[in-house]
Design an enzyme around this catalytic site. Structure first.
Site, PDB file in Angstrom:
ATOM      1  N   ARG A 153       0.852  -1.185   0.000  1.00 35.34           N
ATOM      2  CA  ARG A 153       0.000   0.000   0.000  1.00 35.34           C
ATOM      3  C   ARG A 153       0.891   1.241   0.000  1.00 35.34           C
ATOM      4  O   ARG A 153       2.012   1.208   0.514  1.00 35.34           O
ATOM      5  CB  ARG A 153      -0.912   0.019   1.229  1.00 35.34           C
ATOM      6  CG  ARG A 153      -1.837  -1.184   1.343  1.00 35.34           C
ATOM      7  CD  ARG A 153      -2.659  -1.102   2.618  1.00 35.34           C
ATOM      8  NE  ARG A 153      -3.561  -2.239   2.770  1.00 35.34           N
ATOM      9  CZ  ARG A 153      -3.285  -3.353   3.421  1.00 35.34           C
ATOM     10  NH1 ARG A 153      -2.091  -3.488   3.996  1.00 35.34           N
ATOM     11  NH2 ARG A 153      -4.155  -4.339   3.513  1.00 35.34           N
ATOM     12  N   LYS A 177      -2.028  -2.541   8.097  1.00 35.16           N
ATOM     13  CA  LYS A 177      -3.148  -2.002   8.865  1.00 35.16           C
ATOM     14  C   LYS A 177      -3.159  -2.614  10.265  1.00 35.16           C
ATOM     15  O   LYS A 177      -2.905  -3.796  10.429  1.00 35.16           O
ATOM     16  CB  LYS A 177      -4.463  -2.314   8.154  1.00 35.16           C
ATOM     17  CG  LYS A 177      -4.666  -1.526   6.857  1.00 35.16           C
ATOM     18  CD  LYS A 177      -6.031  -1.815   6.258  1.00 35.16           C
ATOM     19  CE  LYS A 177      -6.277  -0.959   5.027  1.00 35.16           C
ATOM     20  NZ  LYS A 177      -7.611  -1.217   4.425  1.00 35.16           N
ATOM     21  N   HIS A 246      -2.554   2.440  -5.822  1.00 35.19           N
ATOM     22  CA  HIS A 246      -3.297   1.223  -5.513  1.00 35.19           C
ATOM     23  C   HIS A 246      -3.505   0.362  -6.752  1.00 35.19           C
ATOM     24  O   HIS A 246      -3.674  -0.860  -6.641  1.00 35.19           O
ATOM     25  CB  HIS A 246      -4.638   1.570  -4.871  1.00 35.19           C
ATOM     26  CG  HIS A 246      -5.024   0.627  -3.771  1.00 35.19           C
ATOM     27  ND1 HIS A 246      -4.318   0.526  -2.594  1.00 35.19           N
ATOM     28  CD2 HIS A 246      -6.019  -0.291  -3.688  1.00 35.19           C
ATOM     29  CE1 HIS A 246      -4.874  -0.390  -1.819  1.00 35.19           C
ATOM     30  NE2 HIS A 246      -5.897  -0.911  -2.475  1.00 35.19           N
ATOM     31  N   ARG A 249      -0.775  -2.045  -6.867  1.00 38.25           N
ATOM     32  CA  ARG A 249      -1.057  -3.154  -5.943  1.00 38.25           C
ATOM     33  C   ARG A 249      -2.030  -4.145  -6.590  1.00 38.25           C
ATOM     34  O   ARG A 249      -1.823  -5.363  -6.533  1.00 38.25           O
ATOM     35  CB  ARG A 249      -1.636  -2.574  -4.646  1.00 38.25           C
ATOM     36  CG  ARG A 249      -2.046  -3.605  -3.595  1.00 38.25           C
ATOM     37  CD  ARG A 249      -2.458  -2.863  -2.318  1.00 38.25           C
ATOM     38  NE  ARG A 249      -3.149  -3.688  -1.360  1.00 38.25           N
ATOM     39  CZ  ARG A 249      -2.554  -4.454  -0.443  1.00 38.25           C
ATOM     40  NH1 ARG A 249      -1.246  -4.507  -0.401  1.00 38.25           N
ATOM     41  NH2 ARG A 249      -3.270  -5.151   0.417  1.00 38.25           N
ATOM     42  N   HIS A 272      -3.969  -9.149   3.624  1.00 37.52           N
ATOM     43  CA  HIS A 272      -5.418  -9.121   3.841  1.00 37.52           C
ATOM     44  C   HIS A 272      -5.777  -9.912   5.093  1.00 37.52           C
ATOM     45  O   HIS A 272      -5.190 -10.962   5.363  1.00 37.52           O
ATOM     46  CB  HIS A 272      -6.147  -9.725   2.647  1.00 37.52           C
ATOM     47  CG  HIS A 272      -6.114  -8.867   1.426  1.00 37.52           C
ATOM     48  ND1 HIS A 272      -6.285  -9.355   0.148  1.00 37.52           N
ATOM     49  CD2 HIS A 272      -5.934  -7.528   1.280  1.00 37.52           C
ATOM     50  CE1 HIS A 272      -6.208  -8.374  -0.723  1.00 37.52           C
ATOM     51  NE2 HIS A 272      -5.983  -7.249  -0.060  1.00 37.52           N
ATOM     52  N   TYR A 281      -9.381 -10.880  -6.739  1.00 32.37           N
ATOM     53  CA  TYR A 281      -8.374 -11.057  -7.778  1.00 32.37           C
ATOM     54  C   TYR A 281      -8.588 -12.352  -8.562  1.00 32.37           C
ATOM     55  O   TYR A 281      -8.135 -12.465  -9.696  1.00 32.37           O
ATOM     56  CB  TYR A 281      -6.975 -11.032  -7.158  1.00 32.37           C
ATOM     57  CG  TYR A 281      -6.708  -9.713  -6.468  1.00 32.37           C
ATOM     58  CD1 TYR A 281      -6.525  -8.553  -7.209  1.00 32.37           C
ATOM     59  CD2 TYR A 281      -6.691  -9.619  -5.080  1.00 32.37           C
ATOM     60  CE1 TYR A 281      -6.310  -7.338  -6.589  1.00 32.37           C
ATOM     61  CE2 TYR A 281      -6.481  -8.402  -4.450  1.00 32.37           C
ATOM     62  CZ  TYR A 281      -6.289  -7.272  -5.213  1.00 32.37           C
ATOM     63  OH  TYR A 281      -6.093  -6.059  -4.593  1.00 32.37           O
TER      64      TYR A 281
END
Length: 346
Positions: A153, A177, A246, A249, A272, A281
Protein backbone atom coordinates in the site's frame (compact mmCIF):
# COMPACT_ATOMS: atom_id res chain seq x y z
CA UNK A 1 -21.28 11.99 31.08
CA UNK A 2 -22.05 13.61 27.68
CA UNK A 3 -22.33 11.78 24.35
CA UNK A 4 -19.15 13.48 23.20
CA UNK A 5 -17.38 12.07 26.25
CA UNK A 6 -18.57 8.58 25.29
CA UNK A 7 -17.26 9.09 21.78
CA UNK A 8 -13.89 10.31 23.01
CA UNK A 9 -13.54 7.31 25.32
CA UNK A 10 -14.51 5.01 22.44
CA UNK A 11 -11.92 6.55 20.11
CA UNK A 12 -9.28 6.07 22.81
CA UNK A 13 -10.39 2.43 23.15
CA UNK A 14 -10.09 1.97 19.35
CA UNK A 15 -6.61 3.41 19.30
CA UNK A 16 -5.18 1.66 22.35
CA UNK A 17 -7.05 -1.66 22.55
CA UNK A 18 -8.35 -2.31 19.05
CA UNK A 19 -5.07 -0.95 17.68
CA UNK A 20 -6.73 0.76 14.70
CA UNK A 21 -4.45 2.65 12.35
CA UNK A 22 -4.75 6.44 12.06
CA UNK A 23 -6.62 6.32 8.74
CA UNK A 24 -9.29 3.89 9.98
CA UNK A 25 -9.65 5.79 13.25
CA UNK A 26 -10.17 9.05 11.37
CA UNK A 27 -12.90 7.42 9.26
CA UNK A 28 -14.62 6.16 12.44
CA UNK A 29 -14.48 9.64 13.95
CA UNK A 30 -16.04 11.22 10.86
CA UNK A 31 -18.76 8.57 10.63
CA UNK A 32 -19.76 8.67 14.30
CA UNK A 33 -19.68 12.45 14.65
CA UNK A 34 -21.83 12.68 11.54
CA UNK A 35 -24.35 10.32 13.15
CA UNK A 36 -24.28 12.28 16.42
CA UNK A 37 -24.95 15.52 14.49
CA UNK A 38 -27.90 13.85 12.76
CA UNK A 39 -29.41 12.90 16.12
CA UNK A 40 -28.76 16.32 17.64
CA UNK A 41 -30.32 18.22 14.71
CA UNK A 42 -33.53 16.20 15.06
CA UNK A 43 -33.42 15.95 18.85
CA UNK A 44 -33.84 12.19 18.54
CA UNK A 45 -32.77 9.26 20.65
CA UNK A 46 -30.98 6.48 18.74
CA UNK A 47 -33.88 4.03 18.49
CA UNK A 48 -34.38 1.45 15.76
CA UNK A 49 -36.68 3.64 13.63
CA UNK A 50 -34.32 6.61 13.76
CA UNK A 51 -31.29 4.52 12.77
CA UNK A 52 -33.22 2.95 9.86
CA UNK A 53 -34.18 6.41 8.58
CA UNK A 54 -30.57 7.51 8.91
CA UNK A 55 -29.41 4.53 6.85
CA UNK A 56 -32.02 5.36 4.19
CA UNK A 57 -30.60 8.88 4.07
CA UNK A 58 -27.06 7.58 3.71
CA UNK A 59 -28.06 5.39 0.77
CA UNK A 60 -29.27 8.47 -1.13
CA UNK A 61 -25.97 10.29 -0.58
CA UNK A 62 -23.12 7.77 -0.67
CA UNK A 63 -21.86 4.67 -2.43
CA UNK A 64 -22.94 1.35 -0.93
CA UNK A 65 -19.39 0.60 0.25
CA UNK A 66 -19.35 3.91 2.16
CA UNK A 67 -22.77 3.26 3.68
CA UNK A 68 -21.61 -0.15 4.87
CA UNK A 69 -18.55 1.37 6.50
CA UNK A 70 -20.63 4.01 8.29
CA UNK A 71 -23.11 1.39 9.51
CA UNK A 72 -20.27 -0.82 10.73
CA UNK A 73 -18.81 2.11 12.67
CA UNK A 74 -22.13 2.83 14.39
CA UNK A 75 -22.75 -0.84 15.15
CA UNK A 76 -19.29 -1.26 16.66
CA UNK A 77 -19.82 1.87 18.78
CA UNK A 78 -23.07 0.56 20.28
CA UNK A 79 -21.46 -2.80 20.91
CA UNK A 80 -18.81 -0.94 22.91
CA UNK A 81 -21.49 0.96 24.90
CA UNK A 82 -23.17 -2.35 25.73
CA UNK A 83 -19.84 -3.89 26.73
CA UNK A 84 -19.12 -0.96 29.04
CA UNK A 85 -22.68 -1.21 30.46
CA UNK A 86 -23.37 2.39 29.46
CA UNK A 87 -26.58 1.31 27.72
CA UNK A 88 -28.83 -1.66 28.49
CA UNK A 89 -30.26 -2.22 25.01
CA UNK A 90 -28.51 -2.11 21.66
CA UNK A 91 -30.72 -0.34 19.08
CA UNK A 92 -28.77 -2.06 16.31
CA UNK A 93 -29.59 -5.58 17.52
CA UNK A 94 -32.90 -5.82 15.63
CA UNK A 95 -31.83 -4.05 12.46
CA UNK A 96 -31.12 -6.08 9.33
CA UNK A 97 -29.04 -4.24 6.77
CA UNK A 98 -29.21 -5.62 3.24
CA UNK A 99 -27.26 -3.43 0.91
CA UNK A 100 -26.47 -5.06 -2.40
CA UNK A 101 -23.24 -3.83 -3.88
CA UNK A 102 -22.00 -4.40 -7.40
CA UNK A 103 -18.93 -6.62 -7.35
CA UNK A 104 -16.42 -4.26 -8.94
CA UNK A 105 -13.24 -5.85 -10.21
CA UNK A 106 -9.93 -4.30 -9.13
CA UNK A 107 -8.63 -1.75 -11.62
CA UNK A 108 -5.30 -2.87 -13.01
CA UNK A 109 -2.64 -1.45 -15.31
CA UNK A 110 -2.07 -3.43 -18.48
CA UNK A 111 1.41 -5.00 -18.70
CA UNK A 112 2.36 -3.00 -21.81
CA UNK A 113 1.39 0.24 -20.03
CA UNK A 114 3.49 -0.75 -17.01
CA UNK A 115 6.41 -1.33 -19.34
CA UNK A 116 5.95 2.13 -20.86
CA UNK A 117 5.83 3.74 -17.40
CA UNK A 118 9.01 2.02 -16.27
CA UNK A 119 10.71 2.80 -19.58
CA UNK A 120 9.88 6.51 -19.18
CA UNK A 121 11.24 6.50 -15.62
CA UNK A 122 14.51 4.79 -16.59
CA UNK A 123 15.01 7.13 -19.57
CA UNK A 124 14.53 10.14 -17.29
CA UNK A 125 17.09 8.65 -14.91
CA UNK A 126 19.69 8.10 -17.64
CA UNK A 127 19.18 11.67 -18.93
CA UNK A 128 19.50 13.38 -15.52
CA UNK A 129 21.60 16.57 -15.99
CA UNK A 130 23.08 16.67 -12.46
CA UNK A 131 23.50 14.71 -9.24
CA UNK A 132 20.41 16.21 -7.57
CA UNK A 133 18.16 15.30 -10.49
CA UNK A 134 19.77 11.88 -10.72
CA UNK A 135 19.00 11.21 -7.05
CA UNK A 136 15.35 12.27 -7.35
CA UNK A 137 14.92 10.23 -10.54
CA UNK A 138 16.55 7.21 -8.91
CA UNK A 139 14.19 7.57 -5.96
CA UNK A 140 11.22 7.70 -8.37
CA UNK A 141 12.35 4.50 -10.08
CA UNK A 142 12.83 2.80 -6.70
CA UNK A 143 9.32 3.86 -5.65
CA UNK A 144 7.74 2.44 -8.82
CA UNK A 145 9.77 -0.75 -8.62
CA UNK A 146 8.91 -1.41 -4.98
CA UNK A 147 5.21 -0.70 -5.53
CA UNK A 148 5.05 -3.35 -8.22
CA UNK A 149 7.59 -5.75 -6.68
CA UNK A 150 5.70 -6.22 -3.41
CA UNK A 151 2.20 -4.85 -3.96
CA UNK A 152 2.54 -2.67 -0.88
CA UNK A 153 0.00 0.00 0.00
CA UNK A 154 1.18 3.55 -0.62
CA UNK A 155 0.98 4.36 3.10
CA UNK A 156 3.15 1.33 3.89
CA UNK A 157 5.72 2.40 1.31
CA UNK A 158 5.87 6.01 2.53
CA UNK A 159 6.36 4.97 6.17
CA UNK A 160 9.21 2.53 5.52
CA UNK A 161 12.36 3.11 7.57
CA UNK A 162 15.87 2.14 6.49
CA UNK A 163 15.90 -0.70 9.03
CA UNK A 164 12.89 -2.29 7.35
CA UNK A 165 14.71 -2.78 4.03
CA UNK A 166 17.32 -5.56 4.14
CA UNK A 167 19.00 -6.15 0.80
CA UNK A 168 21.30 -8.84 2.22
CA UNK A 169 18.30 -10.99 3.14
CA UNK A 170 16.34 -9.52 0.22
CA UNK A 171 13.39 -8.63 2.46
CA UNK A 172 11.14 -5.68 3.28
CA UNK A 173 9.40 -5.57 6.66
CA UNK A 174 6.05 -3.84 6.17
CA UNK A 175 3.81 -2.42 8.88
CA UNK A 176 0.28 -2.93 7.60
CA UNK A 177 -3.15 -2.00 8.86
CA UNK A 178 -3.46 -2.25 12.63
CA UNK A 179 0.35 -2.30 12.90
CA UNK A 180 0.41 -5.88 11.60
CA UNK A 181 3.86 -6.85 10.40
CA UNK A 182 4.54 -8.88 7.29
CA UNK A 183 7.88 -9.81 5.78
CA UNK A 184 8.06 -9.58 1.98
CA UNK A 185 10.70 -11.17 -0.21
CA UNK A 186 12.39 -9.26 -3.05
CA UNK A 187 12.75 -11.76 -5.88
CA UNK A 188 13.65 -9.42 -8.73
CA UNK A 189 17.33 -8.59 -9.34
CA UNK A 190 16.59 -5.31 -11.20
CA UNK A 191 14.62 -4.14 -8.14
CA UNK A 192 17.51 -5.07 -5.83
CA UNK A 193 20.00 -3.16 -8.00
CA UNK A 194 17.85 -0.02 -8.00
CA UNK A 195 17.31 -0.15 -4.24
CA UNK A 196 21.03 -0.76 -3.68
CA UNK A 197 22.02 2.33 -5.70
CA UNK A 198 19.29 4.42 -4.08
CA UNK A 199 20.50 3.47 -0.58
CA UNK A 200 24.08 4.50 -1.44
CA UNK A 201 23.02 7.96 -2.63
CA UNK A 202 20.47 8.38 0.14
CA UNK A 203 23.18 7.78 2.76
CA UNK A 204 25.31 10.39 1.02
CA UNK A 205 22.65 13.11 0.89
CA UNK A 206 20.40 12.31 3.87
CA UNK A 207 22.26 10.00 6.30
CA UNK A 208 20.15 11.02 9.31
CA UNK A 209 16.71 10.89 7.65
CA UNK A 210 14.24 8.71 9.51
CA UNK A 211 12.33 7.38 6.50
CA UNK A 212 13.54 5.29 3.59
CA UNK A 213 11.96 7.40 0.85
CA UNK A 214 12.62 11.12 1.28
CA UNK A 215 11.84 14.31 -0.63
CA UNK A 216 14.32 17.00 -1.60
CA UNK A 217 14.25 18.37 1.97
CA UNK A 218 15.03 15.01 3.54
CA UNK A 219 11.52 14.63 4.94
CA UNK A 220 9.19 11.70 4.46
CA UNK A 221 7.90 11.25 0.93
CA UNK A 222 4.12 11.75 1.13
CA UNK A 223 1.39 9.66 -0.40
CA UNK A 224 0.42 12.58 -2.63
CA UNK A 225 4.01 12.82 -3.87
CA UNK A 226 3.88 9.17 -4.93
CA UNK A 227 0.68 9.87 -6.89
CA UNK A 228 2.39 12.79 -8.61
CA UNK A 229 5.39 10.58 -9.47
CA UNK A 230 3.10 8.06 -11.18
CA UNK A 231 1.23 10.80 -13.05
CA UNK A 232 4.54 12.32 -14.18
CA UNK A 233 5.82 9.16 -15.82
CA UNK A 234 2.41 8.26 -17.23
CA UNK A 235 2.42 11.61 -19.03
CA UNK A 236 5.99 11.10 -20.24
CA UNK A 237 4.95 7.67 -21.53
CA UNK A 238 2.09 9.24 -23.46
CA UNK A 239 -0.59 7.55 -21.34
CA UNK A 240 -3.65 9.68 -20.66
CA UNK A 241 -5.33 7.28 -18.24
CA UNK A 242 -5.70 7.85 -14.51
CA UNK A 243 -3.21 5.68 -12.64
CA UNK A 244 -2.86 5.40 -8.86
CA UNK A 245 -0.52 3.65 -6.41
CA UNK A 246 -3.30 1.22 -5.51
CA UNK A 247 -3.58 0.18 -9.16
CA UNK A 248 0.04 -1.01 -8.91
CA UNK A 249 -1.06 -3.15 -5.94
CA UNK A 250 -4.07 -4.49 -7.87
CA UNK A 251 -1.89 -5.22 -10.90
CA UNK A 252 0.71 -7.04 -8.83
CA UNK A 253 -1.94 -9.19 -7.15
CA UNK A 254 -3.89 -9.95 -10.32
CA UNK A 255 -0.88 -10.97 -12.40
CA UNK A 256 0.61 -12.93 -9.50
CA UNK A 257 -2.65 -14.84 -9.11
CA UNK A 258 -2.78 -15.45 -12.88
CA UNK A 259 0.64 -17.09 -12.74
CA UNK A 260 0.67 -18.94 -9.41
CA UNK A 261 -2.99 -19.70 -8.68
CA UNK A 262 -2.33 -19.80 -4.92
CA UNK A 263 -4.93 -17.53 -3.31
CA UNK A 264 -3.49 -17.94 0.19
CA UNK A 265 0.00 -16.94 -0.93
CA UNK A 266 -1.46 -13.78 -2.53
CA UNK A 267 -3.48 -13.09 0.64
CA UNK A 268 -0.41 -13.27 2.87
CA UNK A 269 1.72 -11.11 0.60
CA UNK A 270 -0.97 -8.43 0.41
CA UNK A 271 -1.66 -8.55 4.14
CA UNK A 272 -5.42 -9.12 3.84
CA UNK A 273 -7.18 -10.11 7.04
CA UNK A 274 -9.84 -12.21 5.27
CA UNK A 275 -9.75 -14.39 2.18
CA UNK A 276 -12.89 -12.75 0.73
CA UNK A 277 -10.91 -9.58 0.03
CA UNK A 278 -8.30 -11.52 -1.92
CA UNK A 279 -10.93 -13.43 -3.89
CA UNK A 280 -11.58 -10.28 -5.93
CA UNK A 281 -8.37 -11.06 -7.78
CA UNK A 282 -9.70 -14.50 -8.69
CA UNK A 283 -12.62 -12.82 -10.46
CA UNK A 284 -10.26 -10.32 -12.05
CA UNK A 285 -8.15 -13.25 -13.24
CA UNK A 286 -11.21 -14.91 -14.79
CA UNK A 287 -12.15 -11.68 -16.53
CA UNK A 288 -8.64 -11.39 -17.91
CA UNK A 289 -8.84 -15.06 -18.94
CA UNK A 290 -11.93 -14.29 -21.01
CA UNK A 291 -10.17 -11.40 -22.71
CA UNK A 292 -7.08 -13.49 -23.50
CA UNK A 293 -9.06 -16.49 -24.76
CA UNK A 294 -11.30 -14.33 -26.95
CA UNK A 295 -8.23 -12.79 -28.54
CA UNK A 296 -5.70 -15.63 -28.66
CA UNK A 297 -7.43 -19.02 -28.37
CA UNK A 298 -5.47 -21.55 -30.51
CA UNK A 299 -8.71 -23.07 -31.87
CA UNK A 300 -9.26 -19.90 -33.87
CA UNK A 301 -5.97 -20.57 -35.70
CA UNK A 302 -7.21 -23.87 -37.11
CA UNK A 303 -8.48 -23.45 -40.66
CA UNK A 304 -11.44 -25.74 -40.14
CA UNK A 305 -14.86 -24.27 -39.60
CA UNK A 306 -18.52 -25.19 -39.54
CA UNK A 307 -20.09 -23.74 -42.68
CA UNK A 308 -23.38 -25.61 -42.97
CA UNK A 309 -25.66 -23.50 -45.20
CA UNK A 310 -28.62 -22.17 -43.24
CA UNK A 311 -31.05 -23.27 -45.94
CA UNK A 312 -30.13 -26.88 -45.10
CA UNK A 313 -31.04 -26.45 -41.45
CA UNK A 314 -34.64 -26.98 -40.50
CA UNK A 315 -36.06 -24.09 -38.47
CA UNK A 316 -39.42 -25.74 -38.04
CA UNK A 317 -38.56 -28.53 -35.63
CA UNK A 318 -39.36 -27.75 -32.00
CA UNK A 319 -37.32 -30.67 -30.65
CA UNK A 320 -34.77 -33.21 -31.82
CA UNK A 321 -36.31 -36.40 -33.21
CA UNK A 322 -36.12 -39.53 -31.09
CA UNK A 323 -34.22 -42.65 -32.15
CA UNK A 324 -37.51 -44.48 -32.80
CA UNK A 325 -38.77 -41.65 -34.96
CA UNK A 326 -35.57 -41.65 -36.98
CA UNK A 327 -35.72 -45.42 -37.44
CA UNK A 328 -39.19 -45.25 -38.93
CA UNK A 329 -38.62 -42.20 -41.09
CA UNK A 330 -37.55 -41.81 -44.69
CA UNK A 331 -34.34 -40.02 -43.66
CA UNK A 332 -31.75 -39.93 -46.42
CA UNK A 333 -27.98 -39.26 -46.17
CA UNK A 334 -28.60 -35.79 -47.60
CA UNK A 335 -31.05 -34.85 -44.82
CA UNK A 336 -29.39 -32.63 -42.18
CA UNK A 337 -29.34 -34.04 -38.66
CA UNK A 338 -28.90 -30.59 -37.10
CA UNK A 339 -32.02 -28.61 -36.30
CA UNK A 340 -32.28 -25.11 -34.89
CA UNK A 341 -35.17 -23.66 -32.92
CA UNK A 342 -36.79 -20.52 -34.23
CA UNK A 343 -35.85 -18.68 -31.07
CA UNK A 344 -32.19 -19.58 -31.66
CA UNK A 345 -31.94 -17.93 -35.06
CA UNK A 346 -28.94 -15.59 -35.31
Amino acid sequence: MKDTDFLDSYFLYCRLQKNLDAKTLKAYQIDLRQFEDYLAERNNDPCREVIEKYIELLVTRYKISTVRRKCAAIKAYYHYLMYQEIITENPFSKIEIRLHQENLLPRTIEPHVLELLFDAAYKTLSAAPNQARFFSSLRDVAVLELLFACGVRVSELCHLSCEQVDLVERTVLVMGKGDKERLLYLSSLPVLRVLHDYIILRRKYWPAAAFFFVNRDGNRLTEQSVRLIINKYAALAGQNGHYTPHMFRHSFATYLWDNCGDIYAVKNILGHSCIQTTERYVHAGLQRQKTVLDAFHPRDKLKVSYDMPFEKVSFEAESSPSADALAGSSLTPETPLITRHKTDQP
